[in-house]
Scaffold this active site. Structure first.
Site, PDB file in Angstrom:
ATOM      1  N   ARG A 261       5.126 -14.203  -3.202  1.00 26.03           N
ATOM      2  CA  ARG A 261       3.743 -14.011  -3.741  1.00 26.03           C
ATOM      3  C   ARG A 261       4.402 -12.597  -4.698  1.00 26.03           C
ATOM      4  O   ARG A 261       4.706 -11.718  -4.009  1.00 26.03           O
ATOM      5  CB  ARG A 261       2.824 -13.506  -2.676  1.00 26.03           C
ATOM      6  CG  ARG A 261       2.501 -14.546  -1.689  1.00 26.03           C
ATOM      7  CD  ARG A 261       1.191 -14.310  -0.887  1.00 26.03           C
ATOM      8  NE  ARG A 261       0.874 -15.650  -0.103  1.00 26.03           N
ATOM      9  CZ  ARG A 261      -0.139 -15.639   0.701  1.00 26.03           C
ATOM     10  NH1 ARG A 261      -0.883 -14.758   0.815  1.00 26.03           N
ATOM     11  NH2 ARG A 261      -0.371 -16.565   1.473  1.00 26.03           N
ATOM     12  N   ARG A 276       3.060  -5.389   3.092  1.00 24.76           N
ATOM     13  CA  ARG A 276       2.901  -6.393   2.078  1.00 24.76           C
ATOM     14  C   ARG A 276       4.417  -6.473   1.391  1.00 24.76           C
ATOM     15  O   ARG A 276       5.017  -5.656   0.788  1.00 24.76           O
ATOM     16  CB  ARG A 276       2.038  -5.409   1.085  1.00 24.76           C
ATOM     17  CG  ARG A 276       1.571  -6.459  -0.130  1.00 24.76           C
ATOM     18  CD  ARG A 276       0.692  -5.587  -1.118  1.00 24.76           C
ATOM     19  NE  ARG A 276      -0.634  -5.155  -0.071  1.00 24.76           N
ATOM     20  CZ  ARG A 276      -1.467  -6.203  -0.150  1.00 24.76           C
ATOM     21  NH1 ARG A 276      -1.822  -7.367  -0.790  1.00 24.76           N
ATOM     22  NH2 ARG A 276      -2.840  -5.876   0.661  1.00 24.76           N
ATOM     23  N   GLU A 348      -4.368  -7.927   8.893  1.00 26.02           N
ATOM     24  CA  GLU A 348      -4.555  -9.265   8.974  1.00 26.02           C
ATOM     25  C   GLU A 348      -3.335 -10.245   9.213  1.00 26.02           C
ATOM     26  O   GLU A 348      -2.330 -10.112   8.499  1.00 26.02           O
ATOM     27  CB  GLU A 348      -4.992  -9.819   7.395  1.00 26.02           C
ATOM     28  CG  GLU A 348      -5.465 -11.072   7.233  1.00 26.02           C
ATOM     29  CD  GLU A 348      -5.629 -11.615   5.702  1.00 26.02           C
ATOM     30  OE1 GLU A 348      -6.270 -10.796   5.209  1.00 26.02           O
ATOM     31  OE2 GLU A 348      -5.443 -12.768   5.408  1.00 26.02           O
ATOM     32  N   SER A 351      -5.545 -16.494   8.489  1.00 29.75           N
ATOM     33  CA  SER A 351      -6.695 -16.918   7.727  1.00 29.75           C
ATOM     34  C   SER A 351      -6.490 -18.209   7.988  1.00 29.75           C
ATOM     35  O   SER A 351      -5.999 -19.260   7.897  1.00 29.75           O
ATOM     36  CB  SER A 351      -6.404 -16.455   6.148  1.00 29.75           C
ATOM     37  OG  SER A 351      -7.532 -16.323   5.524  1.00 29.75           O
ATOM     38  N   ARG A 389       3.172  -8.733   9.708  1.00 23.94           N
ATOM     39  CA  ARG A 389       2.257  -8.047  10.420  1.00 23.94           C
ATOM     40  C   ARG A 389       2.113  -8.063  11.963  1.00 23.94           C
ATOM     41  O   ARG A 389       1.846  -7.268  12.552  1.00 23.94           O
ATOM     42  CB  ARG A 389       0.868  -8.188   9.697  1.00 23.94           C
ATOM     43  CG  ARG A 389       0.727  -7.737   8.285  1.00 23.94           C
ATOM     44  CD  ARG A 389      -0.556  -7.812   7.749  1.00 23.94           C
ATOM     45  NE  ARG A 389      -0.232  -7.669   6.306  1.00 23.94           N
ATOM     46  CZ  ARG A 389      -1.163  -8.149   5.263  1.00 23.94           C
ATOM     47  NH1 ARG A 389      -1.899  -8.967   5.773  1.00 23.94           N
ATOM     48  NH2 ARG A 389      -0.750  -7.751   4.007  1.00 23.94           N
TER      49      ARG A 389
END
Length: 419
Positions: A261, A276, A348, A351, A389
């Site tokens: 990403r 990140r 997070e 998802s 994470r």
RNA sequence: GGAGAGGUGACCGAGCUGGCUUAAGGUGCACGCCUGCUAAGCGUGUGUAGGUCAAAAGCCUACCGAGGGUUCGAAUCCCUCCCUCUCCGCCA
């Protein structure tokens, strides 16, 4: 995408979805284009019918060696007209298709309406947060003390956000991935796939990343290919342009892949350590189900993801995303946020989303129901889980007073494999 | 990257000297008949999308890998691209 017929008859619902999701789709232009398209299609059909009929007459006359010049000259005019309408029709079809691809999925009624993540709804907390008899360090300090990460050299060879896991760190990362895969295979009945990490434009459009998120994707321009941002993309598209039988459903797949990403627009936000990254590892679950089953499947999948966190004994919370935080393609999404005991915040790690028929329409994935009717199936996916994470939570929760790291018991078998 | 072969409806497969084929025939599938059951046999039906219609039936249009062209008319002729297979070259 949304069924154009549905949009036509429920423009207000669609308009509200666009607003609630903070999207900028131009519904009025779409409706106008659709109207124009239908008119052109009608004219085209009429002329084509005439042409087909007269062509039969011409064929008959020619066979009977009769003169067909009157018909021929009449038809040459019609043919010209058809050509003009044809090209106008092609143009408007392209316009309608393009606009249709910018209309977001409609949130499920149970999704809280809200502008941004501040209005996400925390549903429940699970597990115990670890209590320390000492001042806990954050994950980067733990990793550095145990020589598990080399971020500077990752940045040197690729750029920031491309981590190098070293020694025990690499092994731990690999153990986490293997554990999660085996857990879903053995306890949750998924089928494993290893998929391409590079996909074409059509595939990226099928799951809804394109056209909206092109700038977030790594793009290989020479071949017009994209590095996948998640395994959802290749896995969901395996059945694109196919028709399954209801007997083939449901199907559950799990796949491990690195994810890429660009994270354009989020520079400088939560960047310390592994928070990140531009490249990270993720185990992804994907389901293909009949429409009536998708809501139950979403809850099941959420539980599947939670089981991983439970196996690690980590504290976490379940969040239902509000409309403004929902992704473009999603109808309803739960996030799992794990407790990072050292940094004192929730991160997070998963998802889990139900896309309804939105992706199935885009990717043209259909199935025949027991009555033999052709229908779009429903797709779902969920991280199970993303590793960075999770690694943060493990490092922070399993650190010892002496600065060393305890290996979670569920990972020990994978850390101790012998050759 | 080079040469050749090929891509037709759920599947197999004909058509490919352009128009009684806007896709034959077969298999499969569904329903019916028949036989004590099964098998066999006989009959009928059998795609997707859009439009018309209150709805259904019916009718119209599109779809023979994708896109474009020639023509009154294209599965059939021409061009470009994609994919599969075989051989050659290069390479982990």
């Amino acid at each position: 995408m949304i069924d154009i017929k549905y949009i036509r008859s429920n423009p207000d619902i669609v308009r509200k979805a666009i607003v609630d999701k903070n999207e900028k789709a131009d519904l009025d232009t779409l409706l106008a284009a659709d109207e124009k398209r239908r008119k052109l299609q009608y004219d085209f059909d009429q002329l084509k019918a005439q042409q087909n009929a007269v062509s039969q007459v011409i064929a008959q006359k020619k066979r009977a060696k009769e003169d067909a010049n009157a018909e021929l000259s009449e038809m040459s005019k019609v043919a010209e007209e058809i050509k003009i309408i044809q090209s106008a029709l092609n143009e408007i079809n392209y316009e309608v298709e393009s606009l249709l691809l910018t209309i977001p999925n409609i949130p499920h009624p149970s999704v809280p309406v809200g502008r941004d993540e501040a209005l996400n709804e925390v549903i429940r907390h699970e597990g115990e947060a670890r209590k320390f008899g000492f001042e806990p360090k954050d994950h980067l300090d733990v990793a550095t003390a145990n020589e598990m990460l080399d971020l500077p050299r990752g940045a040197k060879i690729s750029g920031s956000g491309f981590p190098i896991y070293t020694g025990i760190g690499a092994k731990l990362e690999r153990a986490i991935i293997t554990f999660m895969l085996e857990y879903h295979l053995q306890k949750h009945g998924y089928r494993e796939l290893m998929v391409p990490l590079v996909v074409n434009r059509k595939t990226m459009t099928g799951t809804g990343q394109l056209p909206k998120l092109e700038e977030d994707m790594y793009h290989i321009s020479e071949d017009d290919l994209f590095l996948i941002p998640t395994a959802e993309v290749p896995v969901t598209n395996i059945y694109s342009d196919e028709v399954l039988s209801f007997k083939d459903l449901p199907q559950k797949f799990v796949a491990y892949t690195p994810c890429f990403r660009r994270e354009a627009g989020s520079y400088g936000k939560d960047t310390r350590g592994l928070q990140r990254l531009h490249q990270f590892n993720k185990v992804e679950m994907v389901r293909f189900v009949e429409p009536e089953q998708s809501e139950a499947a979403l809850e099941e999948m959420l539980a599947d993801a939670e089981d991983i966190l439970k196996a690690f004994g980590l504290h976490y919370r379940v969040v239902s995303l509000c409309t403004g935080d929902l992704s473009f393609a999603s109808q309803k999404t739960y996030d799992l946020e794990v407790w990072a005991a050292g940094s004192g915040k929730y991160l997070e790690v998963s998802s889990v989303s139900n896309f309804g028929e939105f992706q199935a329409r885009r990717a043209n994935i259909r199935y025949k129901d027991p009555e033999g009717k052709m229908r779009h199936l429903h797709t779902l996916n969920g991280s199970g889980l993303a590793t960075p994470r999770l690694m943060i939570a493990i490092l922070e929760s399993y650190q010892q007073a002496d600065g060393s790291l305890e290996i979670p018991s569920v990972l020990k078998p994978f850390m101790e494999l012998r050759v």
